[in-house]
Design a protein around this motif. Structure first.
Motif, PDB file in Angstrom:
ATOM      1  N   LEU A 294       0.825  -1.197   0.000  1.00  0.00           N
ATOM      2  CA  LEU A 294       0.000   0.000   0.000  1.00  0.00           C
ATOM      3  C   LEU A 294       0.865   1.254   0.000  1.00  0.00           C
ATOM      4  O   LEU A 294       2.044   1.194   0.356  1.00  0.00           O
ATOM      5  CB  LEU A 294      -0.906   0.004   1.231  1.00  0.00           C
ATOM      6  CG  LEU A 294      -1.832  -1.207   1.393  1.00  0.00           C
ATOM      7  CD1 LEU A 294      -2.378  -1.261   2.813  1.00  0.00           C
ATOM      8  CD2 LEU A 294      -2.978  -1.137   0.397  1.00  0.00           C
TER       9      LEU A 294
ATOM     10  N   ALA B 114      -1.242  -2.018  -4.365  1.00  0.00           N
ATOM     11  CA  ALA B 114      -2.535  -1.374  -4.145  1.00  0.00           C
ATOM     12  C   ALA B 114      -2.380   0.135  -4.230  1.00  0.00           C
ATOM     13  O   ALA B 114      -1.496   0.711  -3.604  1.00  0.00           O
ATOM     14  CB  ALA B 114      -3.095  -1.773  -2.785  1.00  0.00           C
TER      15      ALA B 114
ATOM     16  N   VAL C 229      -4.563   3.973  -4.212  1.00  0.00           N
ATOM     17  CA  VAL C 229      -5.796   4.665  -3.864  1.00  0.00           C
ATOM     18  C   VAL C 229      -6.213   5.570  -5.020  1.00  0.00           C
ATOM     19  O   VAL C 229      -5.441   6.403  -5.480  1.00  0.00           O
ATOM     20  CB  VAL C 229      -5.622   5.509  -2.587  1.00  0.00           C
ATOM     21  CG1 VAL C 229      -6.950   6.176  -2.210  1.00  0.00           C
ATOM     22  CG2 VAL C 229      -5.117   4.646  -1.441  1.00  0.00           C
TER      23      VAL C 229
ATOM     24  N   MET D  22      -9.837   1.417  -3.776  1.00  0.00           N
ATOM     25  CA  MET D  22      -8.523   0.815  -3.994  1.00  0.00           C
ATOM     26  C   MET D  22      -8.488   0.094  -5.335  1.00  0.00           C
ATOM     27  O   MET D  22      -9.451  -0.584  -5.715  1.00  0.00           O
ATOM     28  CB  MET D  22      -8.201  -0.188  -2.875  1.00  0.00           C
ATOM     29  CG  MET D  22      -8.198   0.409  -1.482  1.00  0.00           C
ATOM     30  SD  MET D  22      -6.967   1.717  -1.240  1.00  0.00           S
ATOM     31  CE  MET D  22      -5.452   0.780  -1.478  1.00  0.00           C
TER      32      MET D  22
ATOM     33  N   TYR E 234      -6.053  -2.665  -7.475  1.00  0.00           N
ATOM     34  CA  TYR E 234      -5.017  -3.649  -7.158  1.00  0.00           C
ATOM     35  C   TYR E 234      -4.378  -4.223  -8.422  1.00  0.00           C
ATOM     36  O   TYR E 234      -5.072  -4.554  -9.378  1.00  0.00           O
ATOM     37  CB  TYR E 234      -5.622  -4.806  -6.349  1.00  0.00           C
ATOM     38  CG  TYR E 234      -6.288  -4.382  -5.064  1.00  0.00           C
ATOM     39  CD1 TYR E 234      -5.586  -4.342  -3.869  1.00  0.00           C
ATOM     40  CD2 TYR E 234      -7.631  -4.017  -5.047  1.00  0.00           C
ATOM     41  CE1 TYR E 234      -6.193  -3.955  -2.685  1.00  0.00           C
ATOM     42  CE2 TYR E 234      -8.257  -3.621  -3.879  1.00  0.00           C
ATOM     43  CZ  TYR E 234      -7.532  -3.590  -2.702  1.00  0.00           C
ATOM     44  OH  TYR E 234      -8.140  -3.204  -1.527  1.00  0.00           O
TER      45      TYR E 234
ATOM     46  N   ASP F 158      -8.927   4.137   5.445  1.00  0.00           N
ATOM     47  CA  ASP F 158      -8.848   3.427   4.166  1.00  0.00           C
ATOM     48  C   ASP F 158      -9.989   2.416   4.105  1.00  0.00           C
ATOM     49  O   ASP F 158     -10.559   2.046   5.124  1.00  0.00           O
ATOM     50  CB  ASP F 158      -7.473   2.787   3.924  1.00  0.00           C
ATOM     51  CG  ASP F 158      -7.160   1.608   4.831  1.00  0.00           C
ATOM     52  OD1 ASP F 158      -8.002   0.701   4.954  1.00  0.00           O
ATOM     53  OD2 ASP F 158      -6.062   1.585   5.410  1.00  0.00           O
TER      54      ASP F 158
ATOM     55  N   VAL G 143      -9.715  -0.615   2.739  1.00  0.00           N
ATOM     56  CA  VAL G 143      -9.191  -1.979   2.579  1.00  0.00           C
ATOM     57  C   VAL G 143      -9.875  -2.911   3.566  1.00  0.00           C
ATOM     58  O   VAL G 143      -9.840  -2.695   4.773  1.00  0.00           O
ATOM     59  CB  VAL G 143      -7.668  -2.005   2.805  1.00  0.00           C
ATOM     60  CG1 VAL G 143      -7.139  -3.435   2.687  1.00  0.00           C
ATOM     61  CG2 VAL G 143      -6.958  -1.106   1.800  1.00  0.00           C
TER      62      VAL G 143
END
Length: 294
Positions: free
Chosen positions: A21, A87, A89, A95, A97, A241, A243
């Motif tokens: 990240l 990942a 943003v 997100m 990936y 976040d 995630v």
């Protein structure tokens, strides 16, 4: 007391990996996240996956053990490396990936003790990502033959899915969880409908699904079964976040469903936990369930 002595059993199948990240490196993978939260919520949850025989794999297996998930069904692969994901943003805190292929969890092999484990589990949770390679897909289809209650976390990650595989997995599932973008894709593929309720009705009929749960981020979401649809609102939180928020939502919903709670209570509980996770860093933060206002 009986639930404490004999907790509901859940098995999650699929990818475990390192999410690289912008804020740093975190262990990830939807099946691991769901298993983590199910255990936090009192279920006997375990994980079936595979890591490489490398330093990243050792670290990942150690992490899984450190958060309380049994590691006996995490296989070691001497040929393929542990999975790494980039990942990023994007707008609206979503997100995006980039997932390496092939990797160790693409080769989850059948084990003789798998059949009994699945047959005695109250819920079996799986996604589409682990079916991108024939080796893990074959194992997954074998497991689905023995599942009492199978939950398909659709989780489409381009380019790692195709219509034929999604169709096959939907036909094996009892319950499907997907997001607002995924329901549009499935509607285009499998129905002649565009209205969400009509798409859901067509999917349930075509694939004999008993329930569909659609998450819509900050807009909440909708639960459907054969006789009703129920909307729920997302918690208003300061986003750190997103995630793993959907994974925590699914785990919370299933924990209450398996405890026999009403769908409304399942959704309320799930929205509160997902909101909390969204306000934290990472998918599996440390928390005490009693400290979250449910």
């Amino acid at each position: 007391m009986s639930d404490l002595l004999h907790p509901k059993k859940a098995i999650c199948f699929g990818e475990i990996l390192w999410d690289n990240l912008p804020s740093g490196r975190l262990a990830g993978g939807a099946p691991m996240n769901v298993a983590y939260h199910l255990r936090k919520l009192g279920l006997d949850a375990s994980l079936m996956s595979r890591v490489g025989d490398d330093e990243a794999g050792k670290e990942l297996a150690n992490f899984v053990s450190s958060i309380g998930i049994p590691s006996e069904n995490i296989q070691i692969d001497s040929k393929h490396s542990t999975s790494e994901v980039l990942a990023e943003v994007k707008t609206n805190n979503e997100m995006v990936y980039t997932i390496t292929y092939p990797t160790a969890w693409d080769f989850i092999a059948w084990q003789d003790n798998f059949e009994k484990q699945i047959a005695t589990a109250d819920v079996f949770v799986f996604g589409s990502l682990a079916a991108r390679n024939e080796a893990s897909k074959k194992t997954l289809l074998g497991l689905l033959q023995h599942a009492q209650f199978s939950v398909f976390d659709v989780n489409l990650r381009a380019p790692h899915y195709n219509k034929a595989t999604i169709s096959e997995l939907l036909s094996k599932a009892d319950f499907a969880k997907l997001n607002e973008n995924e329901i549009v894709i499935l509607g285009e593929w499998f129905t002649q409908q565009t209205d969400e309720k009509n798409v859901v009705k067509a999917l349930m009929e075509q694939f004999a699904l008993s329930e569909i749960l659609i998450t819509k981020g900050a807009e909440g979401g909708t639960y459907y079964n054969a006789t009703q649809s129920i909307d729920y609102k997302a918690e208003k939180v300061e986003v750190v976040d997103t995630v793993g928020s959907g994974d925590s939502f699914l785990a919370a919903f299933l924990s209450k469903k398996l405890a026999g709670e009403t769908i409304e209570d399942c959704l309320t509980f799930a929205a509160k936990l997902a909101g909390f996770i969204t306000s934290q860093k990472g998918a599996c933060p440390s928390y005490d369930v009693a400290d979250i206002a449910f």
